[in-house]
Design a protein around this motif. Structure first.
Motif, PDB file in Angstrom:
ATOM      1  N   ILE A 141       0.842  -1.186   0.000  1.00  0.00           N
ATOM      2  CA  ILE A 141       0.000   0.000   0.000  1.00  0.00           C
ATOM      3  C   ILE A 141       0.883   1.242   0.000  1.00  0.00           C
ATOM      4  O   ILE A 141       1.789   1.364   0.803  1.00  0.00           O
ATOM      5  N   TYR A 149      -6.578  -4.683   9.481  1.00  0.00           N
ATOM      6  CA  TYR A 149      -7.037  -4.550   8.105  1.00  0.00           C
ATOM      7  C   TYR A 149      -6.792  -3.117   7.668  1.00  0.00           C
ATOM      8  O   TYR A 149      -7.181  -2.178   8.362  1.00  0.00           O
ATOM      9  N   CYS A 167      -6.826  -0.409   4.200  1.00  0.00           N
ATOM     10  CA  CYS A 167      -7.202  -0.217   2.801  1.00  0.00           C
ATOM     11  C   CYS A 167      -6.570   1.058   2.283  1.00  0.00           C
ATOM     12  O   CYS A 167      -6.191   1.941   3.051  1.00  0.00           O
ATOM     13  N   LYS A 214      -2.805   0.730  -4.114  1.00  0.00           N
ATOM     14  CA  LYS A 214      -1.667  -0.126  -4.461  1.00  0.00           C
ATOM     15  C   LYS A 214      -0.629   0.707  -5.218  1.00  0.00           C
ATOM     16  O   LYS A 214      -0.972   1.486  -6.087  1.00  0.00           O
ATOM     17  N   ALA A 250      -7.246  -0.041  -6.070  1.00  0.00           N
ATOM     18  CA  ALA A 250      -7.750  -0.131  -4.702  1.00  0.00           C
ATOM     19  C   ALA A 250      -7.255  -1.438  -4.090  1.00  0.00           C
ATOM     20  O   ALA A 250      -7.227  -2.469  -4.766  1.00  0.00           O
ATOM     21  N   VAL A 291      -7.206  -3.890  -0.317  1.00  0.00           N
ATOM     22  CA  VAL A 291      -7.532  -4.203   1.077  1.00  0.00           C
ATOM     23  C   VAL A 291      -6.539  -5.282   1.490  1.00  0.00           C
ATOM     24  O   VAL A 291      -6.352  -6.265   0.769  1.00  0.00           O
ATOM     25  N   GLU A 350      -3.916 -10.011   0.624  1.00  0.00           N
ATOM     26  CA  GLU A 350      -4.325  -8.739   0.037  1.00  0.00           C
ATOM     27  C   GLU A 350      -5.266  -9.018  -1.120  1.00  0.00           C
ATOM     28  O   GLU A 350      -5.148 -10.036  -1.811  1.00  0.00           O
ATOM     29  N   SER A 394      -9.299   3.778  -5.549  1.00  0.00           N
ATOM     30  CA  SER A 394      -8.882   3.745  -4.147  1.00  0.00           C
ATOM     31  C   SER A 394      -9.938   3.074  -3.293  1.00  0.00           C
ATOM     32  O   SER A 394     -11.115   3.076  -3.619  1.00  0.00           O
ATOM     33  N   CYS A 395      -9.469   2.483  -2.217  1.00  0.00           N
ATOM     34  CA  CYS A 395     -10.354   1.988  -1.166  1.00  0.00           C
ATOM     35  C   CYS A 395     -10.174   2.961  -0.015  1.00  0.00           C
ATOM     36  O   CYS A 395      -9.047   3.232   0.405  1.00  0.00           O
ATOM     37  N   LEU A 431     -13.064   1.007   5.833  1.00  0.00           N
ATOM     38  CA  LEU A 431     -13.344  -0.392   6.156  1.00  0.00           C
ATOM     39  C   LEU A 431     -14.269  -0.487   7.363  1.00  0.00           C
ATOM     40  O   LEU A 431     -14.248   0.378   8.240  1.00  0.00           O
ATOM     41  N   ALA A 444     -15.744  -2.905   2.508  1.00  0.00           N
ATOM     42  CA  ALA A 444     -14.884  -1.837   2.016  1.00  0.00           C
ATOM     43  C   ALA A 444     -15.675  -0.930   1.087  1.00  0.00           C
ATOM     44  O   ALA A 444     -16.524  -1.394   0.324  1.00  0.00           O
ATOM     45  N   GLY A 483     -15.026   2.469  -1.666  1.00  0.00           N
ATOM     46  CA  GLY A 483     -14.012   3.235  -2.367  1.00  0.00           C
ATOM     47  C   GLY A 483     -14.519   3.717  -3.703  1.00  0.00           C
ATOM     48  O   GLY A 483     -15.732   3.797  -3.927  1.00  0.00           O
TER      49      GLY A 483
END
Length: 168
Positions: free
Chosen positions: A25, A40, A42, A45, A51, A53, A65, A75-76, A79, A88, A90
């Motif tokens: 991340i 967890y 989020c 990447k 996105a 998690v 992941e 994007s996330c 959570l 999640a 996003g």
């Protein structure tokens, strides 16, 4: 990093660089901790701008992941956890760009707004597999920013553009 802070006095107990070895991340947007100590996170990447998690052990070891993304900037952002699931929320930029991650493949109907769409995912806590997904889209940029679960109800905080609708 994942930082653990004592809630009684604000002391920093541990700081774990979670992305140093696996580059999981680049921008963390949300975090939740379960009763077993699983952490967890989020966010986004690296390089792919997808996105993500991820689940880490209490000591910062990556356990799994799940990446969902398009060729745009995804994007996330938040959570929520239950005893058996991760939820999640996003944003996805261009659903049509990656057929393997398309709304159809994720079980989403009615997506494909002019810009970003909000997505909501349910993932298994043990392995991060996607159980179901849904989205909301309008004619502009739709942004999912928060998520909470109460019993069987899921609440989403979002900024929606003109004409935004949930499928169904």
């Amino acid at each position: 990093v994942i930082a653990k802070i004592d809630s009684t006095n604000g002391d920093v107990l541990r700081v774990t660089p979670y992305a140093m070895s696996v580059s999981t991340i680049t921008a963390a947007h949300g975090i939740a901790v379960d009763s077993d100590g699983g952490v967890y996170v989020c966010g986004i990447k690296p390089y792919a701008k997808d996105a993500v998690v991820a689940k880490f052990s209490e000591t910062g070891v990556l356990l799994w992941e799940t990446v969902v993304g398009t060729t745009g900037h995804d994007s996330c952002d938040a959570l929520a956890l239950t005893s058996d699931a991760v939820y999640a929320v996003g944003n996805m930029a261009d659903w049509s760009a990656k057929p393997e991650l398309s709304p159809t493949e994720l079980g989403i109907t009615g997506s494909g707004g002019a810009q970003n769409d909000v997505f909501v995912l349910q993932l298994g806590k043990s392995d991060g597999s996607i159980t179901w997904a849904t989205s909301v889209h309008g004619m502009g940029r739709d942004i999912g920013t928060g998520i909470a679960v109460s019993g069987t109800d899921i609440f989403i905080a979002a900024t929606l553009s003109t004409g935004a609708t949930w499928p169904g």
